[in-house]
Scaffold this active site. Structure first.
Site, PDB file in Angstrom:
ATOM      1  N   LYS A 251       0.849  -1.203   0.000  1.00 45.55           N
ATOM      2  CA  LYS A 251       0.000   0.000   0.000  1.00 45.55           C
ATOM      3  C   LYS A 251       0.878   1.245   0.000  1.00 45.55           C
ATOM      4  O   LYS A 251       1.715   1.423   0.877  1.00 45.55           O
ATOM      5  CB  LYS A 251      -0.905  -0.007   1.235  1.00 45.55           C
ATOM      6  CG  LYS A 251      -1.745   1.256   1.406  1.00 45.55           C
ATOM      7  CD  LYS A 251      -2.524   1.200   2.716  1.00 45.55           C
ATOM      8  CE  LYS A 251      -3.202   2.539   3.012  1.00 45.55           C
ATOM      9  NZ  LYS A 251      -3.892   2.535   4.326  1.00 45.55           N
ATOM     10  N   LYS A 263      -9.817  12.877   8.623  1.00 41.75           N
ATOM     11  CA  LYS A 263      -9.371  12.443   9.939  1.00 41.75           C
ATOM     12  C   LYS A 263      -9.317  13.631  10.903  1.00 41.75           C
ATOM     13  O   LYS A 263      -9.204  14.777  10.480  1.00 41.75           O
ATOM     14  CB  LYS A 263      -7.961  11.835   9.834  1.00 41.75           C
ATOM     15  CG  LYS A 263      -7.872  10.559   9.028  1.00 41.75           C
ATOM     16  CD  LYS A 263      -6.431  10.106   8.917  1.00 41.75           C
ATOM     17  CE  LYS A 263      -6.310   8.814   8.115  1.00 41.75           C
ATOM     18  NZ  LYS A 263      -6.853   7.646   8.827  1.00 41.75           N
ATOM     19  N   GLU A 335      -9.436   3.889   2.271  1.00 44.35           N
ATOM     20  CA  GLU A 335      -8.920   3.997   0.900  1.00 44.35           C
ATOM     21  C   GLU A 335      -7.866   2.954   0.558  1.00 44.35           C
ATOM     22  O   GLU A 335      -7.654   2.634  -0.611  1.00 44.35           O
ATOM     23  CB  GLU A 335      -8.346   5.402   0.664  1.00 44.35           C
ATOM     24  CG  GLU A 335      -6.909   5.620   1.102  1.00 44.35           C
ATOM     25  CD  GLU A 335      -6.670   5.399   2.590  1.00 44.35           C
ATOM     26  OE1 GLU A 335      -5.566   4.933   2.932  1.00 44.35           O
ATOM     27  OE2 GLU A 335      -7.573   5.668   3.402  1.00 44.35           O
ATOM     28  N   ARG A 337      -7.742  -0.256   0.986  1.00 47.12           N
ATOM     29  CA  ARG A 337      -8.304  -1.436   0.329  1.00 47.12           C
ATOM     30  C   ARG A 337      -8.728  -1.136  -1.113  1.00 47.12           C
ATOM     31  O   ARG A 337      -8.763  -2.023  -1.954  1.00 47.12           O
ATOM     32  CB  ARG A 337      -9.466  -1.979   1.155  1.00 47.12           C
ATOM     33  CG  ARG A 337     -10.660  -1.052   1.269  1.00 47.12           C
ATOM     34  CD  ARG A 337     -11.538  -1.348   2.458  1.00 47.12           C
ATOM     35  NE  ARG A 337     -10.917  -0.936   3.712  1.00 47.12           N
ATOM     36  CZ  ARG A 337     -11.462  -1.111   4.902  1.00 47.12           C
ATOM     37  NH1 ARG A 337     -12.656  -1.695   5.009  1.00 47.12           N
ATOM     38  NH2 ARG A 337     -10.846  -0.708   5.991  1.00 47.12           N
TER      39      ARG A 337
END
Length: 481
Positions: A251, A263, A335, A337
């Site tokens: 990732k 966030k 995000e 995944r």
């Protein structure tokens, strides 16, 4: 640093010229004859030298010892954990000094695990991030000599530990860099530079190439940022072309604001570490370039930023992934995944023997396992066991988590084939179940490193994990595949 492993006794240590020496002393140590041995015996009898783990006795210009500075560190029962803790304690006062040459000696027996732990502790102690500092302290240490009673018995473990150390340095460096110094484009250039070594090749695909591939899920995450996405394809060929490769998918979210599902501000700076999976793939390829094992490996890194803007993907949007699956994005902060699923589909073209993705995927995994073990999820028992055994070997521990089909129930959507999030319960597992959907055509495992990839607080910085686990995993497959 230049590392050397030598066979030597305490008598040999006495003659070893260096700026400082560290002697690791276990419980029940029986000193041999000689000036140094006699001094150690007296120090133990006087309780000045304590063999309990982490106890350190520092001396200057000890008679019979060539090194002007010396530290005698207790290692208890001499387990790998004890060795690492003791060496870390002994190195602390030495890190600020202008050492050019350091000697580390085992006063007694040294097994492979202890040697690995010593090398890891040395790499960890002398790593310092300097890239964006205007007045960084210079690293003076040039050579480390490790003395053991029988070097030949530990040589393989030593060589692997050094390669893993070099790989972890690469991973730590890129994960530590601020997002404006580690953009997707810069990450791609780093991969290309790394691939200049023998047996390696790198291809970097930009937005046009990714669009042509139909990676709609990956592109959706990137669309809120002015930084162009990059899809990095690294290849290491150490075996015949006919041998199926092992694929690593990292990732590469170089900064994760959460997107529209933004966030909270506190500690958001730590979201530069959200590309730690990608950094671990780069670090693993660095180790491969050092060891040159007879195996074929492919590294895939979907790299982009996740930012809120007028062009950013929105909660409720539906996108189409590379394999045609439609995804309802209920939370733009899930995000990782979304970029990984397209990379997992891309991995099919290599007809891999196995695919392992590595990601700082969920805060839920931090709650489940803390910072000690990485979460290991797999659809294949054999592959899971390989990874867990490799983690134990490398002292980079993992813990297998469940993948029961029922955990996927929460990912059902009224408006797409699948949603990108379920509820809070079992969040690390439901995230893995989302990825599992895209990894049905090969043995697959997912490593969630959200709790282990970096440290916060005063010790803030990347750990380089799970480079050790990945390298040992790949080396293990040389023998069995």
């Amino acid at each position: 640093m230049n590392f050397e492993l030598k066979t030597s006794t305490l008598a040999g240590l006495a003659q070893e010229k260096s700026d400082a020496a560290i002697v690791l002393v276990a419980n029940g140590f029986q000193a041999p004859k000689g000036v140094l041995g006699a001094w150690m015996t007296k120090a133990i009898q006087a309780k000045a030298l304590d063999t309990a783990t982490g106890k350190v006795l520092s001396v200057y210009e000890l008679p019979g010892l060539a090194a002007p500075r010396a530290a005698f560190a207790g290692v208890g029962v001499a387990s790998a954990k004890d060795v690492r803790s003791a060496l870390t304690a002994a190195l602390t006062p030495l890190k600020s000094s202008a050492l050019k040459k350091l000697t580390v000696a085992f006063a007694g027996d040294a097994d492979e695990a202890s040697v690995r732990a010593a090398v890891a502790a040395l790499y960890d102690a002398f790593y310092a991030y300097t890239t964006t500092k205007s007045k960084a302290e210079k690293q003076h240490l040039q050579k480390v000599t490790l003395l053991v009673p029988n070097a030949s018995a530990c040589q393989t473990a030593f060589d692997r530990a050094v390669a893993i150390g070099e790989g972890a340095l690469v991973a730590r460096e890129w994960a530590n860099r601020p997002a404006n110094h580690a953009t997707p484009t810069l990450l791609g250039k780093a991969a290309q530079h790394l691939a200049k070594g023998t047996r390696m090749h790198c291809e970097v695909l930009g937005p046009k190439e990714v669009a042509k591939l139909g990676m709609g899920s990956f592109m959706a995450v990137a669309q809120g940022s002015a930084e162009p996405l990059q899809f990095i394809v690294l290849r290491y060929q150490g075996a015949a072309k006919t041998q199926a490769p092992t694929v690593l998918v990292g990732k590469g979210i170089t900064f994760d604001s959460g997107g529209i599902s933004i966030k909270p501000a506190p500690e958001m700076d730590e979201m530069k570490f959200d590309m730690s999976g990608a950094a671990s793939v780069l670090g693993t390829f660095k180790a491969l370039s050092v060891l040159k094992p007879a195996i074929n490996v492919v590294g895939l890194i979907p790299a982009c930023e996740n930012l809120p803007s007028s062009t950013a993907v929105k909660p409720g949007d539906v996108v189409t992934s590379m394999n045609g699956t439609t995804i309802e994005i209920l939370n733009t902060d899930a995000e990782g995944r979304l970029v990984l699923c397209d990379a997992l589909t891309y991995a099919e073209r290599f007809n891999p023997s196995a695919v392992v993705d590595i990601a700082t995927l969920t805060g839920a995994c931090v709650i489940a396992l803390g910072a000690v073990r990485s979460g290991v999820f797999s659809s294949d028992d054999g592959l899971a066991n390989e990874l867990l055994a490799a983690g134990t070997q490398a002292q980079d521990l993992g813990w297998r988590m469940p993948l029961d089909d029922e955990y996927a129930d929460g990912l059902k959507s009224n408006f797409a084939d699948v949603a990108n999030v379920a509820g809070r319960p079992g969040g690390a597992i439901t995230a893995a179940k989302f990825l599992h959907r895209f990894a049905a055509k090969y043995p697959w495992a997912h490593i969630d490193i959200a709790g282990t990839a970096w440290k916060g607080g005063a010790a803030k910085g990347a750990t380089g994990r799970p480079v050790g686990m990945l390298v040992e995993f790949l080396l293990g497959r040389v023998q069995v595949k």
